[in-house]
Every structure is written in C-alpha cells, then in structure tokens.
Scaffold this active site. Structure first.
Site, PDB file in Angstrom:
ATOM      1  N   HIS A 195       0.808  -1.232   0.000  1.00 30.40           N
ATOM      2  CA  HIS A 195       0.000   0.000   0.000  1.00 30.40           C
ATOM      3  C   HIS A 195       0.836   1.276   0.000  1.00 30.40           C
ATOM      4  O   HIS A 195       0.279   2.353   0.230  1.00 30.40           O
ATOM      5  CB  HIS A 195      -0.915   0.022   1.221  1.00 30.40           C
ATOM      6  CG  HIS A 195      -2.116  -0.864   1.113  1.00 30.40           C
ATOM      7  ND1 HIS A 195      -3.258  -0.499   0.430  1.00 30.40           N
ATOM      8  CD2 HIS A 195      -2.359  -2.113   1.593  1.00 30.40           C
ATOM      9  CE1 HIS A 195      -4.152  -1.467   0.511  1.00 30.40           C
ATOM     10  NE2 HIS A 195      -3.630  -2.458   1.206  1.00 30.40           N
ATOM     11  N   LYS A 250      -9.031  13.730   4.213  1.00 28.51           N
ATOM     12  CA  LYS A 250      -8.159  12.556   4.243  1.00 28.51           C
ATOM     13  C   LYS A 250      -7.143  12.744   5.358  1.00 28.51           C
ATOM     14  O   LYS A 250      -7.043  13.820   5.948  1.00 28.51           O
ATOM     15  CB  LYS A 250      -7.454  12.349   2.907  1.00 28.51           C
ATOM     16  CG  LYS A 250      -6.661  13.554   2.405  1.00 28.51           C
ATOM     17  CD  LYS A 250      -6.102  13.289   1.022  1.00 28.51           C
ATOM     18  CE  LYS A 250      -7.211  13.188   0.009  1.00 28.51           C
ATOM     19  NZ  LYS A 250      -6.764  12.627  -1.277  1.00 28.51           N
ATOM     20  N   ARG A 251      -6.418  11.695   5.648  1.00 31.18           N
ATOM     21  CA  ARG A 251      -5.365  11.771   6.656  1.00 31.18           C
ATOM     22  C   ARG A 251      -4.415  12.928   6.340  1.00 31.18           C
ATOM     23  O   ARG A 251      -4.077  13.167   5.187  1.00 31.18           O
ATOM     24  CB  ARG A 251      -4.601  10.440   6.664  1.00 31.18           C
ATOM     25  CG  ARG A 251      -3.509  10.284   7.677  1.00 31.18           C
ATOM     26  CD  ARG A 251      -3.113   8.817   7.776  1.00 31.18           C
ATOM     27  NE  ARG A 251      -2.792   8.240   6.483  1.00 31.18           N
ATOM     28  CZ  ARG A 251      -1.560   8.199   5.959  1.00 31.18           C
ATOM     29  NH1 ARG A 251      -0.535   8.723   6.620  1.00 31.18           N
ATOM     30  NH2 ARG A 251      -1.339   7.619   4.792  1.00 31.18           N
ATOM     31  N   LYS A 279       0.228  14.370   0.914  1.00 23.91           N
ATOM     32  CA  LYS A 279      -1.137  14.633   0.453  1.00 23.91           C
ATOM     33  C   LYS A 279      -1.361  16.122   0.193  1.00 23.91           C
ATOM     34  O   LYS A 279      -2.362  16.516  -0.383  1.00 23.91           O
ATOM     35  CB  LYS A 279      -2.148  14.084   1.461  1.00 23.91           C
ATOM     36  CG  LYS A 279      -2.092  12.554   1.567  1.00 23.91           C
ATOM     37  CD  LYS A 279      -3.064  12.034   2.607  1.00 23.91           C
ATOM     38  CE  LYS A 279      -2.953  10.524   2.798  1.00 23.91           C
ATOM     39  NZ  LYS A 279      -3.480   9.763   1.657  1.00 23.91           N
ATOM     40  N   THR A 330      -8.963   6.131  -2.192  1.00 24.02           N
ATOM     41  CA  THR A 330     -10.332   5.671  -2.432  1.00 24.02           C
ATOM     42  C   THR A 330     -11.331   6.798  -2.214  1.00 24.02           C
ATOM     43  O   THR A 330     -12.454   6.717  -2.704  1.00 24.02           O
ATOM     44  CB  THR A 330     -10.698   4.482  -1.525  1.00 24.02           C
ATOM     45  OG1 THR A 330     -10.412   4.812  -0.160  1.00 24.02           O
ATOM     46  CG2 THR A 330      -9.915   3.238  -1.920  1.00 24.02           C
ATOM     47  N   LYS A 340     -15.115   7.813  -4.029  1.00 30.75           N
ATOM     48  CA  LYS A 340     -16.361   8.145  -3.321  1.00 30.75           C
ATOM     49  C   LYS A 340     -16.901   9.486  -3.791  1.00 30.75           C
ATOM     50  O   LYS A 340     -18.115   9.651  -3.983  1.00 30.75           O
ATOM     51  CB  LYS A 340     -16.104   8.146  -1.813  1.00 30.75           C
ATOM     52  CG  LYS A 340     -15.736   6.778  -1.263  1.00 30.75           C
ATOM     53  CD  LYS A 340     -15.051   6.865   0.096  1.00 30.75           C
ATOM     54  CE  LYS A 340     -14.420   5.527   0.462  1.00 30.75           C
ATOM     55  NZ  LYS A 340     -13.490   5.639   1.603  1.00 30.75           N
TER      56      LYS A 340
END
Length: 804
Positions: A333, A524-525, A530, A632, A636
């Site tokens: 991952h 998100k985290r 990110k 993911t 969504k």
C-alpha cells in the site's frame, strides 16, 4: 422500561438487537453451508477495519429499510433519529481500514466464503478535538456503551506466547525447536456479522481481544502487593487497548510489534483449527485457505505459519515452505521506502526468538537463490535481503512478505508499475509472475445507496436498481447527461445534500455555509505528501487576489478540510493549526464575506464522510505524483457527482482514463517529471519566479495569520523553502491555482458543470470494490461463490418480531 424512561439509545439497542437476531439464522446457515461444501475460504488479515456504523448498512443489505422506517413510525419514532445513536467503530486510521471494510462487504455480496481478522481495540483511532486551532487527541471510547453487533466467542481463545528462549532437540534424527519459558496472553474472539446485499451470505469479521491467563494474583494481593497482583492482567490487556500507539519511544514500538504478532498468531490458530477439523492432509491446506495480508502489518504470518507447520505439525522445511508460499498473498500500500515497516532485530529476538530463527533461515535460503539472479552484485543482494545490515540490524517486513507469498499486488496501475520499477525492482526481476495490479474500489452500497439516498433514488428511477449489485450498469447514465430535465433534477439533489451538510455543521459548530457556493473539499489523513499545505497556499493566493480586487466576478467558494494527523507527526499537526488560523482570518474578513470561506471539520470519520461526499462539488486529490498508492476518497467523490482536481497520481490516472480529459481538472508534474526535477529542485527559485507564490508566503511569514502567535508557522515555511520542499508544493502551486480558476469558470455554467458531474457518476463503474474483489478471488485466491439458501425473507422476520 417504558416510553417515559427509555432513551433514544435504549431504542437503538433494542432495534439493533432485533435486527441482529433476524440475521443470526442466516449467519449460522452461511457457516454451515461453507463447512458442508468444503469451500475454499478467503481470509483477509488487516490490522485496521474502519467499519463506521453498522446498523444502516445491515438494514440496507437485508433490504428491510422501508420496513424498519414503517415499524418505527408506527411506534412514534424516527428512523434517522434512532440510527444517529450509533457510534462509529473507528478501528482504523484511514484508507487502509476503510478499504478492508469495503472489501468485506463486497465479499459477502458476491457470495464469496470469507473471514476477516483484526483486533478489537478498546479505544479506536482517537477522537479529534480542536482547541485554539490545534488538534487535541481524546480517547475514542467506542465500546463505553457496548456494541450490540458483536458476539463474544470465549470458546475461541488461543494462547499466544512472547519472549522466553528456544531449546533445540533431536527427535528421530531430526532437529526440532521448543519455545520455552515464554510469557503468555490469551486471545478472545468477538464476531461481527458482515451482511451481503440481499441478506443471503453473512460472513464473519472476527476481532481479537487480549486477556491475561490469570485475571488476578490472589496470593500477591493478600500479601499487600496490590499493584503486582494485577500487573499481568494490565500488561496483557494493553495489547488491544489502543490502535497505533505512538511509536516514537521503544516501548511504543514494542507494543506495536506485540500487537501485530498477537493478531497474526490468533488468526492463524483459528484458520489452522478450522482446517484440521476436516482431517485433510497438510498438502491440501492451500486448497482450503487463501490468506491475504493487507499491508505489512500481518507479515509475521510468514514465520508464524512456518513455525506451526515445522514445530507443531512436524513437517519438513521444504514442504512447509511450499504450503506457506502457496497460501499467503501480500498487498502493498505504499511507494515511500520510509513507510515500509522494519523491526529491530534485538527487539524481535527478545519478543519472538523462534520467529527470528525462522526468518534468518528463510533469508539464508532465499539469498542463495537470489545470488543466481545477481552474480557478483552484493548491492542488489543487500537490497533483497530480509535482514537490513547497519548499526542495529532490522527485519524488513515488506521483503519478508514478498519472499513468503505467491502474489504481491499493488492497488492502482501506476502504483504497481512504480512498485516494480522503483521500490522493489530486484524482487520484480526474481519473481516477475508474482507481481500484479488490483486497483482499489469502494462499495457503492455504502457510499452511494446509503450515503446519498436522493441521488440513489434518482439513478434507480432512471436506469433501474441493477447498479446496486452490478455497478457496470451505472454507465447507462451517460446519455442522461444530455437530458436537460435530468440535469436539473441532478442539481436539485446536489443542492439538497449541500443544504443537509450545512444544517449539520450549523447545529454542531455554528457555521453558516452558502449552499450555492462551490464546495471544494479535501478530506483525508493529514500528511505532507497529500499536500493539504499546498491547498492552503492556494487559498492564500485566491485571498490575495480578492483583497487586491483583481477577481470582481469571483465564483463563491467554500473550502472544507477534514482529517487527523498522527499524534507524533508535528508538521501535520501544525498544518491543521494553519488551516484553522487561515479560516479564522478569512471568515471574519468583510472584504471576502460571501465569496470565500474556509472550515476545518473536526473528528473526520465514516459517518461524517457519508454527509460530506454527497455535498461536494470539487474533489481535492493533489498528492505529489508518485506518492499516493491509490486513494479511495477520489472514488467516493466521483460516484457522488463531484469533479476531481488532481495530479496524475494513484487511481487519479484511471479516473482520468475513464472520464476523459475534459471532465477532470488535471495539473502538475507527473511521476516521471517529479523524478527528473527533484535532484536539482530549488524551491527558492519558485519563490522568486512566481510573484503570487512569493506574496502568499510573505503574508504568512509576516504573521498576518498568527498575530498573537509570532513565528508559529515558521516550521511549515522552512519545510517548503529551506528544507527543500520534498513534496514539491511550490513547484506545482501555480498550475494548481490555474486549475482552480478553470474549475471556477466551469462552475459559472451550471448546465455544463452538471453534465460533467453526471458523466463522472456514469464513468465510476470501474471503481466498485465488487470488481476488485472479483479479481482477487479469481486471479489470486482461487475462491468461488457459494450460494446460500434463503427460506424466509428478512422483511417477514422483522414484521414477526414486531408482533412478538
């Protein structure tokens, strides 16, 4: 208890138990059918399962949602009000755990025999509070009022060992090992039902809780040593107390290693127990069990299965190794080498001495094989070695998982390519047939049918309900993007979701959002790769433009952030603080009121996500290209009609391929360009060359967003200037701002925007976890569907329950 004394929580528990009772028969029937037909099962081992709330999904998948609503209404209660009483089971940190939960639901819906295995943490991922803009971690006591969906199974209680020493002895001319004088902990199983859509298959998620072999040292207590009397109980139960303890210190690292072995040992004990009950020869074990390792956390399954086969079952090494490799499969991952788990050899020797012996033997045999591929190349042999040499030797868990399994898969096409070419190229050369891609997916039943009932109803009215179990049918929406009436109804549904989210945030935080503004969302985290910081810098650029009066016809924009930072990740936590300070200044500035607002939503979790995705217009997927494995959240957002603004990273690439260049906002460097630029990249050049970048950074540096906290954001600025800007925020910032302007321009034309939004929904079929799981089952596991008989409809049993 009566209407006057009962609470909504009492009513929730009563309803949950009634629903659980009605699915138990099918749950039992599922297990009995699997046993009688001697099916091959998939066993999904994941240290995280971000389940969220169970009742809504169970009701939907049992197809009794209308019956439940009617039953409660007849009693004077509201279904929506009762379901809000359930707390999220936050047994995960982000995408990894949520993926595992989606996979379990798809396995059941596809009638695939499966078990999920994880840990029953007393406290899940922490409950996030915000105090003066700072993240504050509170314990997530999700079990405080009980969990009606679980059933304790005390008869499933393996004994797990730690420490001690290994004694070697000879028996019948063979050398064997005995693990002696070890510390012992008992695992207790708690089972949760996982209902497939239609209610036919009910698989099991088995979570392990740690207990001491002896609850209480009565002798020590009588002698006055009250602390020592309960020490073993406290030490044992700490194993499953908290998800992801802070591992900055040695004791935190040791606890995480203990957790991982405890979880693996309990799960393999259960899998082996089930296999041995049928009395089949060990050579058939891979025909009965396919064990999937979700990331490196369960990698100790490799030496643990070898230990069971060699030490307990007395198999020869070669036979045990063949069984192990054929049974295990590994999902990677991450593309970041620093995120690949390693454990100190001295620590492992202390906690798991027998396993370290086995790992050394695996490594020695593997390196002999690897030397054939890399003759005279010690550097490549060092790269594939399970043991990393250095001041303190480390066990590389990803290497162990790759060597000890028959399949290693990535989770997006780009991720798999980069995994083979950059992260573990030597392994790809040795095991070319083992590497494969399985692009992640999400279950449309939770993230569309449950999360967005108005949109789900509109889709069903237009194309039928076949999409619920066959998401390829969602493509039937494509022609409707050209239907003006459908576009208008689609916009009404989106606005309805935005009004609902605005009302929720008003009630809980006192915020007033403009539902006619463009909802721009990054949830998100919190992590540097990110690039929430780049998102925030882009907001500062837009803010400066508005203050300067250069955007008189600016499209109103509402920026929403959500996500948790790891407790020990200082820069991520400072990013949260910066976003909150940014929000405080911008939201109170009359010059931009009605045009620009920023909000950080505390305690992001599954139930909150179910409100946010339907209301979102623009999906922020802006990680540095080549860093995100898949993502993911992007899927969504897509199936709920949001357009993506993002880099060519992770699954964004495949979303881009599905929707086409004209229905997505792509910007920034590609993974190849990042690799080319990074060696000579100087962020100060970006600062000097781009005036808007410079003005944004200067405004932050001036203390404009930290009047009473001078210098507080200097570490963030240092990270993107003096420390090299590793994730290339400044390099991509101008292109990001330009993409934001393209999004604003499109949003002015609501007909054009809604046409593209509908096409995003229509093109999301690839990203169903049903497709992903179907590929795992056929291409890796060799697991086939097993039809479970249903004799009584769930709706009938619910009506019967009302009459009892």
């Amino acid at each position: 208890m009566d209407n006057y004394t009962s609470t909504n929580h009492d009513r929730y528990l009563s309803l949950a138990l009634a629903i659980r009772d009605r699915l138990v028969n099918q749950w039992i029937k599922t297990q009995q059918t699997h046993h009688k037909q001697h099916v091959k099962r998939a066993y999904y081992l994941s240290l995280e399962f971000l389940i969220g709330r169970s009742m809504g999904m169970n009701v939907i998948n049992l197809r009794i949602d209308d019956a439940v609503a009617r039953a409660l209404e007849s009693l004077g209660y509201q279904w929506e009000e009762i379901r809000e009483e359930e707390v999220d089971a936050g047994l995960g940190n982000g995408g990894l755990g949520r993926l595992a939960a989606c996979f379990m639901e798809s396995l059941a819906t596809l009638n695939l025999p499966a078990f999920g295995y994880g840990l029953r943490y007393d406290y899940g991922i922490f409950r996030q509070g915000i105090d003066r803009g700072f993240q504050v971690e509170h314990p997530d006591d999700w079990l405080r009022r009980g969990n009606p969906w679980e059933i304790e199974r005390p008869e499933r209680s393996p004994l797990v060992r730690f420490g001690g020493r290994v004694e070697m002895f000879t028996e019948r001319g063979q050398l064997h090992a005995h693990w002696a004088e070890s510390e012992r902990v008992i695992g207790i199983a708690y089972d949760m039902p996982v209902v497939g859509y239609g209610g036919a298959t009910v698989n099991t998620l088995r979570l392990w809780s740690a207990r001491a072999p002896e609850e209480f040292d009565f002798s020590g207590f009588n002698q006055g040593d009250y602390v020592e009397a309960v020490r073993s109980k406290v030490t044992a139960e700490n194993l499953t107390k908290v998800l992801y303890p802070n591992d900055r210190l040695y004791l935190g690292k040791e606890l995480r290693l203990r957790q991982q072995y405890f979880f693996v040992a309990c799960s393999l004990w259960d899998i082996v127990r089930r296999f041995k009950a049928d009395g089949k020869p060990w050579a058939t074990f891979p025909d009965a069990a396919a064990i999937q390792l979700n990331d490196t956390h369960p990698s100790l399954a490799v030496p643990e299965l070898m230990r069971i086969l060699i030490d307990d079952e007395r198999l020869a090494w070669d036979e045990a190794w063949e069984i192990t490799v054929k049974t295990l499969a590994y999902t990677n991952h991450t593309l970041m080498p620093e995120a690949l788990e390693k454990w100190s050899v001295p620590m492992m020797e202390s906690l798991l001495p027998r396993h370290l012996q086995i790992i050394y033997e695996i490594n020695q045999r593997f390196l002999q094989r690897a030397a054939i591929f890399f003759p005279g190349d010690p550097q490549k042999l060092s790269a594939v070695s399970i043991i990393e040499e250095g001041t303190e030797k480390q066990v590389r868990m990803a290497n162990l998982a790759i060597v000890g399994s028959h399949s290693t898969n990535g989770v997006a096409e780009l991720h798999t390519t980069l995994l083979k070419e950059r992260v573990v190229p030597e392994f790809a050369a040795i095991f070319p047939d083992r590497f494969n891609n399985k692009t992640n997916g999400i279950t449309q039943r939770r993230w569309l049918l449950k999360a967005n009932p108005p949109l789900a109803a509109l889709i069903t009215e237009a194309i039928g309900d076949g999409w619920i179990t066959d998401f390829t049918q969602i493509t039937k929406l494509k022609p409707l993007a050209e239907d003006k009436d459908f576009r208008a109804r689609f916009r009404d549904v989106k606005r309805q979701a935005k009004v609902a989210l605005s009302g929720h945030l008003q009630r809980h935080h006192g915020w007033t959002l403009n539902p006619d503004s463009l909802f721009d969302v990054q949830i998100k985290r919190i992590h540097q790769y990110k690039r929430q910081l780049m998102d925030a810098l882009g907001i500062v650029v837009l803010y400066n433009r508005l203050r300067a009066g250069t955007m008189p016809d600016f499209v109103p924009r509402t920026f929403l952030f959500g996500g948790k930072a790891a407790p020990g990740y200082d820069l991520a936590k400072l990013t949260i603080k910066f976003i909150n300070n940014l929000a405080a200044v911008i939201n109170s500035d009359p010059a931009v009121r009605g045009k620009l607002s920023v909000h950080f939503l505390p305690n992001y979790r599954v139930s909150l996500a179910e409100r946010i995705f339907p209301a979102s217009d623009l999906s922020e997927q802006i990680s540095t290209a080549g860093t995100e494995a898949s993502g993911t959240g992007n899927m969504k957002f897509m199936c709920n009609g949001a357009l993506t603004i993002g880099t060519l990273d992770g699954a964004n690439i495949e979303i881009h391929e599905e929707v086409g260049d004209e229905n997505i906002f792509i910007f920034g460097l590609t993974a190849e360009q990042v690799a080319q630029v990074r060696p000579t990249y100087n962020p100060w050049e970006c600062y000097h060359e781009h005036a808007e970048t410079r003005h944004a950074i200067d405004l932050i540096s001036s203390g404009y967003f930290s009047v009473n906290e001078p210098g507080i954001f200097q570490p963030l600025l240092d990270s993107i200037l003096d420390h090299g800007d590793f994730y290339l925020c400044l390099a991509d910032l101008p292109a990001y701002v330009e993409a934001q302007c393209r999004a604003s321009e499109l949003y002015r034309d609501q007909e054009a925007w809604s046409r593209k939004a509908i096409l995003n929904v229509a093109c999301s079929s690839k990203f169903s976890s049903d497709r992903t799981i179907g590929q795992y089952a056929s291409e890796i596991w060799g697991v086939k569907p097993c039809t479970i008989d249903t004799t009584v409809s769930p709706e009938r049993t619910l009506e019967e329950a009302r009459r009892q």
